[in-house]
Each structure stands twice: as structure tokens, then as C-alpha cells.
Motif scaffolding. Structure first.
Motif: not given
Length: 302
Positions: A173-176, A178-179, A188, A191-192
Motif C-alpha cells: 500500500d506504499s506510494p512506491a 503505485a507504479g 525514483q 526519492e524513496q
């Protein structure tokens, strides 16, 4: 020093009471057997048999050394029997070094099959987190074979098992995540937050070098020595981890993304003496299995 052949001739003469019979049993000529006896007597400094009108018998000196002669022959036979047993895989000891991330996925199935086929072979396992440390283990004679990434230097023998893919893992469920199935770039990654590795784990330094080549510095928020732990910490939401697919369980709960550009490393067997039959046989079993990727993991990678 008496030769084993001379002792064998001496014992055969005592057992059969005849030079003629002993020579026949040993598939030798009588002169050849007599030559071996004479050489033994010169070494000892006294006769060991005396010839009688019918046959031969041991002299007092021969009687005194007969037991030791038989023991020496038995010991020599034991050496040969043990060597043959080890060569055939029915006895012996095999000391294995393995990269910790590969023990469960790559090595354990081979050990299970090997144990079933060769139950008398003693297996010893040493798990490390550095390819160079594994190479040092073999070079120092503390392991007969090691399995892991290709080391930076090694004077022994290397055989390729296959290529191991490095992937990015993270909480589902992490933003990373989403890809989706799209590969993750190093830009990318920059940024993590990254679940990184302790300096003792050679994977950490290697990844830092790859990232630097892409103009990126990995932002380590925590470090661990174990790749399996890094994967679990990432799945728990601490950040993104770069892990080899061999470190992932088939039921991994996190998200998995390929890297762009793709990242992989050679996995090899390291041996100091590739001609040893027991070591060669085990290494062949490992290479035959190759680098396994569980189906659920392969499905997530597309």
C-alpha cells in the motif's frame, strides 16, 4: 621403509606356507616374490622366513613382525576402501559455504536430495553475507565448496550457476507500489527511503556502486545484514529494499517491481579442487538446479 608389496608377499607366504602358492595367489613369478622377500629382510636386517624341505615357515623375527605386517596391510586396505567410499558418495564430509540469502531457495532442496541419496556423507554449512568472505573461506581450506555471487578476486575454480535478478520491494500500500508492474528507475529510488545493508553484507556496497553509476545516492533509513530481513522490513512499510529474488518467499506480502535498467548478478560455485569427485558431484547438482524463482514471484514480475 618396507614396501606394502613386500609385506603382502611376506604375509602370503606365511598364510600359504609356500613360495610357489603365494606367488600364484598374488599373480607373481616366484623370482619376483623372492626378490620382494629379500628386500624386506635387508630392510629388517634378519631373515623373516626359512625354507623347509616342504614349504616355508616364519623365523623368530618373522613371527615377531607378522602381526604388524598384517596391521599395515589392513590399514592400507582401509585407506583405499575409505577413498573409494568418499569418491562414490557413500562416506565422507562435505563443508559448504553459502550466501545467506540463497540457503533456503537454492541450497536447501539440493541438500534434501543429496541427504537422501548419500546419507553417510556428513554435511557442514556456513552461511555468510559476502561473496569475498565465501571465497576466503574456500581459499583458507575451511570450506570445500561455496555458493554465492561472483567474488571480486578468487584464485580457485568458478562455475556459473546462473543469473540472479535484483528487484525493488516495498509495502503493497506504499506510494512506491503505485507504479504497478512498471519498472522502477534509480531516479525514483532516490526519492524513496531505502532499507539498506550493513557494510558486512557485500550487496550493500555493490548496490551503492550501481546507484552512483546512475547518478543516485540511496537514502538509507535503516540497515540490516540479511536480505530476507530487508524484504520483510520493506513489506512492513519502512521503505524500499533492493533484494535478490532468491531472498523472497513464494508468499511475499509486499509489492515487487523490476528495476530500470535491469539489475542482475552472476551466481557461482567456488572450489579450490574441482577434481575432487565428491565436491564435483555436489557442485553439479547445484548447477543443475539453477536459480529458482517461485511462480508467485515470477507472476508478480510479469
Amino acid at each position: 621403509m618396507p614396501t606394502l608389496r613386500g609385506l603382502e608377499c611376506f604375509v602370503a607366504v606365511l598364510d600359504h606356507g609356500s613360495v610357489t602358492e603365494a606367488a600364484a595367489r598374488l599373480h607373481m613369478s616366484q623370482p619376483a616374490l623372492s626378490h620382494q622377500l629379500a628386500a624386506l629382510e635387508r630392510e629388517i636386517g634378519a631373515p623373516v622366513v626359512e625354507r623347509l624341505p616342504r614349504g616355508v615357515r616364519a623365523t623368530p623375527t618373522g613371527q615377531a613382525v607378522a602381526a604388524d605386517a598384517r596391521a599395515a596391510l589392513a590399514a592400507a586396505e582401509s585407506v583405499v576402501a575409505t577413498g573409494r567410499a568418499i569418491t562414490s558418495g557413500t562416506a565422507g564430509r562435505l563443508r559448504i559455504g553459502c550466501a545467506a540469502s540463497m540457503t533456503g531457495s537454492l541450497l536447501a532442496p539440493v541438500l534434501r536430495t543429496w541427504r537422501r541419496r548419500h546419507p553417510a556423507v556428513q554435511l557442514e554449512l556456513d552461511e555468510l553475507t559476502s561473496a569475498d568472505a565465501l571465497a576466503d573461506l574456500v581459499a583458507a581450506g575451511r570450506a570445500d565448496l561455496a555458493i554465492g555471487p561472483r567474488p571480486s578476486t578468487f584464485d580457485g575454480h568458478l562455475d556459473l550457476i546462473g543469473e540472479e535478478q535484483i528487484v525493488a520491494v516495498m509495502a503493497a500500500d506504499s506510494p512506491a507500489a503505485a507504479g504497478g508492474s512498471r519498472p522502477m528507475t534509480f531516479a525514483q529510488l532516490a526519492e524513496q527511503p531505502v532499507v539498506h545493508y550493513h557494510p558486512e553484507n557485500g550487496l550493500g556496497g555493490w548496490l551503492d556502486g550501481i546507484a552512483a553509476g546512475q547518478g543516485v545516492t540511496l537514502n538509507a533509513v535503516t540497515r540490516t545484514r540479511q536480505t530476507a530481513t530487508a524484504a520483510q522490513l520493506a513489506a512492513a512499510g519502512l521503505g524500499v529494499a533492493l533484494v535478490p529474488t532468491t531472498a523472497l518467499p513464494a508468499t511475499y506480502s509486499g509489492a515487487i517491481r523490476r528495476l530500470d535498467p535491469p539489475l542482475s548478478r552472476d551466481i557461482v560455485t567456488m572450489t579450490a579442487a574441482p577434481s575432487d569427485p565428491l565436491v564435483s558431484r555436489f557442485g553439479a547438482e547445484v548447477r543443475r538446479r539453477g536459480i529458482p524463482v517461485p511462480r508467485p514471484i515470477a507472476a508478480q514480475l510479469g
